[in-house]
Design an enzyme around this catalytic site. Sequence first.
Site, PDB file in Angstrom:
ATOM      1  N   LYS A  44       0.845  -1.203   0.000  1.00 51.04           N
ATOM      2  CA  LYS A  44       0.000   0.000   0.000  1.00 51.04           C
ATOM      3  C   LYS A  44       0.885   1.259   0.000  1.00 51.04           C
ATOM      4  O   LYS A  44       2.069   1.190   0.349  1.00 51.04           O
ATOM      5  CB  LYS A  44      -0.925  -0.020   1.221  1.00 51.04           C
ATOM      6  N   ARG A 142     -11.240  -1.836  14.344  1.00 56.65           N
ATOM      7  CA  ARG A 142     -11.281  -0.850  13.256  1.00 56.65           C
ATOM      8  C   ARG A 142     -12.317  -1.338  12.256  1.00 56.65           C
ATOM      9  O   ARG A 142     -13.448  -0.923  12.272  1.00 56.65           O
ATOM     10  CB  ARG A 142      -9.909  -0.718  12.593  1.00 56.65           C
ATOM     11  N   TYR A 264      15.093  30.601   9.478  1.00 56.66           N
ATOM     12  CA  TYR A 264      13.815  31.222   9.821  1.00 56.66           C
ATOM     13  C   TYR A 264      13.635  31.306  11.326  1.00 56.66           C
ATOM     14  O   TYR A 264      13.964  30.372  12.061  1.00 56.66           O
ATOM     15  CB  TYR A 264      12.659  30.398   9.258  1.00 56.66           C
ATOM     16  N   MET A 317      11.658  24.480   3.635  1.00 55.84           N
ATOM     17  CA  MET A 317      11.000  23.604   2.661  1.00 55.84           C
ATOM     18  C   MET A 317      12.006  22.828   1.813  1.00 55.84           C
ATOM     19  O   MET A 317      11.836  21.641   1.549  1.00 55.84           O
ATOM     20  CB  MET A 317      10.076  24.413   1.744  1.00 55.84           C
TER      21      MET A 317
END
Length: 378
Positions: A44, A142, A264, A317
Amino acid sequence: MAFSVFMSDPVPSNPQLVVDLSALIRNYRTLQGVARCEVAAVVKADAYGLGMKPVVETLVGAGCHTFFAAYASEGAQVRAIAPDAEIFIFAPFVEVDADLLFDNSLKPCLYDVSQARTFSAAAWERGRHARAALHVETGINRLGMNRKAVETFLSDESLQSIKIDLLMSHLACADDLESPNNRSQLEEFVGYREKFPDLRASLANSAGIFLGPEYHFDMVRSGIALYGHDPHYEKIPARVVPVATLQARLGQIKTVEPGQSVGYGATVTCATATRLGVVLAGYADGIMRRLGNEGPEGPQTVSINGHRAPIFGRVSMDLITVDLSQFAPDEVKPGALVEIFGCDVKVEELAQRARTIPYEIFTHVGSRVPRVYVDGCG
Ligand SMILES: *Cc1c(COP(=O)(O)O)cnc(C)c1O
């Protein structure tokens, strides 16, 4: 996903996830040795971020015949790569997936009776066989089908046309060797199995494989251990080998004057003249922002030429800054490779500092990061 390349192709300066396909095979063999039953691969989320196509192709080559995906769309991806494989889908059956499911011969997991009815009707309308896994509830609460629903399922004449190919359930606490939930789920599962003595049965995920032979039944479903993380690594190290390495390039080296702050928010200030390296990778590539050196655990380190350098200041980023004070002046140069996680900085270490788990680290490697495939660490 970003393009896939093999190591012989030129690789650009952006970060790369290097995937060692021979390590993947080694882990598959290790799990076969422990489980001594069918080892199915859970692929997955783009094979946990490592790249569906090369992972599935490699596992098929290693003799893997059964795959599990989360969604029907992922199952269709697997089918395109593995025409003869048996493919199960974890997501509950929903009508919108019907064509995708039947056209690709995918087998859904059934979790309740109304879903089973919809599935059976969808198969009948299309003149197809309805084949599925029965996922029973043993304690994770679940998706599993509970006892009462199983009774209804068995007694409903209209559902007799569904062929169940697998009885399965899922462990909640298999990563904890001491958890009493493991045994109670095992006992529940054995109870269900008595109702379906002829069905293939599967309970264990990666962590469950290592709980002992009584958890193995006919098939185990491994994801994370194939990709190089052993959920019991703190107690029992080195049973599987790392498969994925996130690496980036050193973009610039500079010395920052005392009293100057970096990054930053100006969260760190250089006490003395400090030699820093700017690494071309950031949170968009999968280096969680939490790994900046503001947290109580202190900074995460990266590895350059086998030596550690701590992250200095915030994670941006596309960039992180690392402290190169420990390195001799000519020891590293711009362009040097920096390992974020891999054989040196273990994914478990990174996950711990980011207060998450290796599963999330793998699946958060950015979509812009090319996956580069190698055969062996060379
Ligand atoms: C994801 C998943 C697995 C694989 O788990 P790992 O811990 O990665 O081995 C097995 N079974 C089910 C139902 C899952 O959702």
